[in-house]
Write a protein that holds these residues in place. Structure first.
Motif, PDB file in Angstrom:
ATOM      1  N   TRP A  10      12.401  20.347  -5.516  1.00  0.00           N
ATOM      2  CA  TRP A  10      13.156  19.664  -4.459  1.00  0.00           C
ATOM      3  C   TRP A  10      13.814  18.438  -5.046  1.00  0.00           C
ATOM      4  O   TRP A  10      13.160  17.627  -5.704  1.00  0.00           O
ATOM      5  N   GLN A  11      15.114  18.314  -4.826  1.00  0.00           N
ATOM      6  CA  GLN A  11      15.862  17.138  -5.243  1.00  0.00           C
ATOM      7  C   GLN A  11      16.592  16.570  -4.031  1.00  0.00           C
ATOM      8  O   GLN A  11      17.165  17.319  -3.235  1.00  0.00           O
ATOM      9  N   ALA A  12      16.559  15.244  -3.896  1.00  0.00           N
ATOM     10  CA  ALA A  12      17.234  14.583  -2.785  1.00  0.00           C
ATOM     11  C   ALA A  12      17.820  13.272  -3.275  1.00  0.00           C
ATOM     12  O   ALA A  12      17.158  12.514  -3.995  1.00  0.00           O
ATOM     13  N   ASP A  13      19.078  13.007  -2.882  1.00  0.00           N
ATOM     14  CA  ASP A  13      19.690  11.737  -3.246  1.00  0.00           C
ATOM     15  C   ASP A  13      18.942  10.568  -2.618  1.00  0.00           C
ATOM     16  O   ASP A  13      18.793   9.506  -3.226  1.00  0.00           O
ATOM     17  N   ARG A  14      18.472  10.764  -1.381  1.00  0.00           N
ATOM     18  CA  ARG A  14      17.789   9.684  -0.676  1.00  0.00           C
ATOM     19  C   ARG A  14      16.799  10.280   0.324  1.00  0.00           C
ATOM     20  O   ARG A  14      17.118  11.263   1.004  1.00  0.00           O
ATOM     21  N   PHE A  15      15.628   9.695   0.408  1.00  0.00           N
ATOM     22  CA  PHE A  15      14.601  10.127   1.351  1.00  0.00           C
ATOM     23  C   PHE A  15      13.964   8.882   1.946  1.00  0.00           C
ATOM     24  O   PHE A  15      13.603   7.953   1.223  1.00  0.00           O
ATOM     25  N   GLU A  16      13.841   8.858   3.277  1.00  0.00           N
ATOM     26  CA  GLU A  16      13.326   7.683   3.963  1.00  0.00           C
ATOM     27  C   GLU A  16      12.085   8.045   4.769  1.00  0.00           C
ATOM     28  O   GLU A  16      12.068   9.069   5.459  1.00  0.00           O
ATOM     29  N   VAL A  17      11.059   7.200   4.687  1.00  0.00           N
ATOM     30  CA  VAL A  17       9.850   7.330   5.494  1.00  0.00           C
ATOM     31  C   VAL A  17       9.712   6.035   6.282  1.00  0.00           C
ATOM     32  O   VAL A  17       9.425   4.977   5.715  1.00  0.00           O
ATOM     33  N   LEU A  18       9.938   6.102   7.600  1.00  0.00           N
ATOM     34  CA  LEU A  18      10.048   4.924   8.447  1.00  0.00           C
ATOM     35  C   LEU A  18       8.881   4.879   9.432  1.00  0.00           C
ATOM     36  O   LEU A  18       8.477   5.914   9.969  1.00  0.00           O
ATOM     37  N   SER A  19       8.348   3.692   9.678  1.00  0.00           N
ATOM     38  CA  SER A  19       7.247   3.573  10.631  1.00  0.00           C
ATOM     39  C   SER A  19       7.159   2.153  11.157  1.00  0.00           C
ATOM     40  O   SER A  19       7.682   1.204  10.553  1.00  0.00           O
ATOM     41  N   LEU A  20       6.502   2.013  12.298  1.00  0.00           N
ATOM     42  CA  LEU A  20       6.158   0.698  12.820  1.00  0.00           C
ATOM     43  C   LEU A  20       4.945   0.167  12.061  1.00  0.00           C
ATOM     44  O   LEU A  20       4.047   0.937  11.698  1.00  0.00           O
TER      45      LEU A  20
ATOM     46  N   LEU B  97       9.927   2.949   3.888  1.00  0.00           N
ATOM     47  CA  LEU B  97       9.941   3.321   2.475  1.00  0.00           C
ATOM     48  C   LEU B  97      11.235   4.053   2.168  1.00  0.00           C
ATOM     49  O   LEU B  97      11.570   5.049   2.815  1.00  0.00           O
ATOM     50  N   ILE B  98      11.982   3.569   1.182  1.00  0.00           N
ATOM     51  CA  ILE B  98      13.243   4.175   0.764  1.00  0.00           C
ATOM     52  C   ILE B  98      13.076   4.686  -0.662  1.00  0.00           C
ATOM     53  O   ILE B  98      12.744   3.925  -1.571  1.00  0.00           O
ATOM     54  N   VAL B  99      13.303   5.983  -0.850  1.00  0.00           N
ATOM     55  CA  VAL B  99      13.212   6.604  -2.168  1.00  0.00           C
ATOM     56  C   VAL B  99      14.573   7.184  -2.504  1.00  0.00           C
ATOM     57  O   VAL B  99      15.127   7.972  -1.722  1.00  0.00           O
ATOM     58  N   GLU B 100      15.116   6.822  -3.650  1.00  0.00           N
ATOM     59  CA  GLU B 100      16.408   7.331  -4.079  1.00  0.00           C
ATOM     60  C   GLU B 100      16.252   8.103  -5.391  1.00  0.00           C
ATOM     61  O   GLU B 100      15.403   7.784  -6.216  1.00  0.00           O
ATOM     62  N   GLY B 101      17.102   9.132  -5.547  1.00  0.00           N
ATOM     63  CA  GLY B 101      17.056   9.939  -6.755  1.00  0.00           C
ATOM     64  C   GLY B 101      15.737  10.669  -6.929  1.00  0.00           C
ATOM     65  O   GLY B 101      15.174  10.691  -8.021  1.00  0.00           O
TER      66      GLY B 101
ATOM     67  N   ILE C  47       8.510   8.454  10.650  1.00  0.00           N
ATOM     68  CA  ILE C  47       9.779   9.155  10.836  1.00  0.00           C
ATOM     69  C   ILE C  47      10.358   9.425   9.451  1.00  0.00           C
ATOM     70  O   ILE C  47      10.480   8.505   8.645  1.00  0.00           O
ATOM     71  N   ALA C  48      10.684  10.658   9.181  1.00  0.00           N
ATOM     72  CA  ALA C  48      11.284  11.024   7.897  1.00  0.00           C
ATOM     73  C   ALA C  48      12.759  11.337   8.120  1.00  0.00           C
ATOM     74  O   ALA C  48      13.128  11.969   9.113  1.00  0.00           O
ATOM     75  N   ALA C  49      13.594  10.877   7.202  1.00  0.00           N
ATOM     76  CA  ALA C  49      15.028  11.119   7.316  1.00  0.00           C
ATOM     77  C   ALA C  49      15.576  11.531   5.966  1.00  0.00           C
ATOM     78  O   ALA C  49      15.198  10.978   4.925  1.00  0.00           O
ATOM     79  N   TRP C  50      16.487  12.508   5.998  1.00  0.00           N
ATOM     80  CA  TRP C  50      17.169  12.998   4.805  1.00  0.00           C
ATOM     81  C   TRP C  50      18.663  12.747   4.994  1.00  0.00           C
ATOM     82  O   TRP C  50      19.393  13.624   5.469  1.00  0.00           O
ATOM     83  N   PRO C  51      19.174  11.570   4.658  1.00  0.00           N
ATOM     84  CA  PRO C  51      20.562  11.246   4.973  1.00  0.00           C
ATOM     85  C   PRO C  51      21.593  11.796   4.003  1.00  0.00           C
ATOM     86  O   PRO C  51      22.790  11.629   4.232  1.00  0.00           O
TER      87      PRO C  51
ATOM     88  N   THR D 188       0.829  -1.206   0.000  1.00  0.00           N
ATOM     89  CA  THR D 188       0.000   0.000   0.000  1.00  0.00           C
ATOM     90  C   THR D 188       0.862   1.253   0.000  1.00  0.00           C
ATOM     91  O   THR D 188       0.617   2.198  -0.749  1.00  0.00           O
ATOM     92  N   ARG D 189       1.918   1.252   0.847  1.00  0.00           N
ATOM     93  CA  ARG D 189       2.767   2.440   0.929  1.00  0.00           C
ATOM     94  C   ARG D 189       3.543   2.649  -0.364  1.00  0.00           C
ATOM     95  O   ARG D 189       3.651   3.776  -0.859  1.00  0.00           O
ATOM     96  N   GLN D 190       4.084   1.583  -0.917  1.00  0.00           N
ATOM     97  CA  GLN D 190       4.834   1.726  -2.165  1.00  0.00           C
ATOM     98  C   GLN D 190       3.931   2.174  -3.299  1.00  0.00           C
ATOM     99  O   GLN D 190       4.282   3.066  -4.077  1.00  0.00           O
ATOM    100  N   ASN D 191       2.736   1.574  -3.383  1.00  0.00           N
ATOM    101  CA  ASN D 191       1.788   1.978  -4.429  1.00  0.00           C
ATOM    102  C   ASN D 191       1.351   3.420  -4.249  1.00  0.00           C
ATOM    103  O   ASN D 191       1.134   4.147  -5.233  1.00  0.00           O
ATOM    104  N   ALA D 192       1.226   3.837  -2.983  1.00  0.00           N
ATOM    105  CA  ALA D 192       0.776   5.204  -2.715  1.00  0.00           C
ATOM    106  C   ALA D 192       1.782   6.224  -3.231  1.00  0.00           C
ATOM    107  O   ALA D 192       1.402   7.205  -3.880  1.00  0.00           O
ATOM    108  N   ILE D 193       3.080   6.009  -2.944  1.00  0.00           N
ATOM    109  CA  ILE D 193       4.074   6.981  -3.405  1.00  0.00           C
ATOM    110  C   ILE D 193       4.201   6.948  -4.922  1.00  0.00           C
ATOM    111  O   ILE D 193       4.325   7.988  -5.572  1.00  0.00           O
TER     112      ILE D 193
END
Length: 339
Positions: free
Chosen positions: A76-86, A60-64, A94-98, A25-30
């Motif tokens: 907005w451009q980001a090499d990597r963006f993470e959306v983390l949850s239980l 959810l890990i999104v690259e490029g 939890i969102a992270a921009w590493p 569901t999360r992957q399809n949503a993004i």
């Protein structure tokens, strides 16, 4: 024993199915959201989208990532963006921009990199994904503008929450604290040459309530961001060397999108502030001289020549500090967005 084993196996299968459903569901949503934005004329691309974290997390890990709204003029451009949850709390992420990011606005393109940039977002648990509260923590951020300037932030915390009882329906409380703000080199050189202030601002604090015309949710982001209608400033303060500036008040948004209202300012060592503004080019020498004379009289009448209490008024697109016209009022809403 066989019954217990069967129950464990069934529970494991059920949980695996639940995790797979949530992950898909999360992957399809993004991916659907990116496709929808492209259909709306945006640039919305990602080199890779995947979900990991089985069995207890849905990450959810999104690259490029490359997103741009040509009409609004931002990107907005980001090499990597993470959306983390239980897996059992999908509405709290939890969102992270590493890695490095680039943010483009109608005014400037800024490149960002940081040791830590992490946020928490909690939505109301429904399909509208209405924002309940959020926070972002930043450590050691470097900023560089395409026009050649560079700056840095040692530490910052930013938080929002839906305003409590008695506030307008779509109001959010906003808090910001930033420390060790390194100024652009050109401005630091001017200030340093005067030996008035250190090159870094020790602390900036903001405690405000922003009232919008509608809720912040998935539909509002896709169809056009909510429009700001009022700003209640409980505390806005800057500590910088010997300077201490504080403000509070209420600002509305006029028909042209400019601030309208009054902020009550309190400033210590205010003469140094005027010297700073004059040296940085923000104030013309004639206006700086007028401010020293007029504000000096106000401070003397208050009984403390080093502390200044004065209203900062915004009306008809003009900013006035006491009796002195400073220039244009800040624009709170871009043209065409005011209600």
């Amino acid at each position: 024993m066989r019954i217990l084993l069967a129950i464990v196996i069934l529970a494991g299968l059920a949980w695996s199915g639940w995790w797979y459903f949530g992950a898909t569901t999360r992957q399809n949503a993004i991916e659907s959201w990116l496709a929808g934005r492209r259909d709306a004329g945006w640039v919305a691309e990602a080199a890779d989208v995947r979900v990991t974290g089985f069995p207890n997390r849905i990450d959810l890990i999104v690259e490029g990532l490359d997103i741009a709204d040509p009409e609004a003029g931002w990107a907005w451009q980001a090499d990597r963006f993470e959306v983390l949850s239980l897996a059992y709390k999908p509405h709290h992420v939890i969102a992270a921009w590493p890695g490095p990011q680039t943010v483009a606005t109608p005014y400037e393109t800024v490149h960002l990199d940081s040791r830590l940039m992490r946020g928490s977002v909690i939505f109301e648990p429904d399909t509208r994904l209405t924002l309940d509260r959020s926070s972002i923590e930043i450590e050691d951020m470097a900023l560089r503008g395409d026009s050649g300037w560079a700056a840095a932030i040692g530490h910052a915390n930013f938080a929002t929450r839906q305003a409590g009882d008695g506030a307008p329906d779509f109001a959010h409380d906003i808090g910001l604290t930033a420390e060790n703000i390194q100024l652009p080199e050109a401005l630091s050189a001017r200030i340093g040459g005067m030996e008035v202030l250190p090159p870094a601002v020790e602390r900036v604090h903001l405690d405000v309530t922003l009232d919008f015309d509608r809720a912040w949710n998935r539909a509002s982001v896709e169809a056009g961001n909510p429009v700001l209608e009022q700003v209640l400033v409980r505390d806005a303060s800057v500590t910088w060397g010997s300077l201490d500036l504080r403000a509070r008040g209420t600002l509305d948004v006029d028909a042209q999108g400019f601030a309208r209202g009054r902020l009550d300012l309190r400033a210590r060592n205010w003469r140094e502030m005027i010297a700073l503004a004059e040296a940085s080019g923000r104030l013309a020498p004639a206006l700086a001289a007028a401010l020293r004379t007029g504000l000096g009289l106000i401070a003397t009448l208050s009984g403390d020549a080093e502390s200044l209490k004065v209203p900062l008024d915004f009306e008809d697109g003009v900013a006035r500090l006491g009796p002195v016209v400073l220039g244009a009022a800040p624009r709170l809403v871009l043209p065409g967005r005011s209600g």
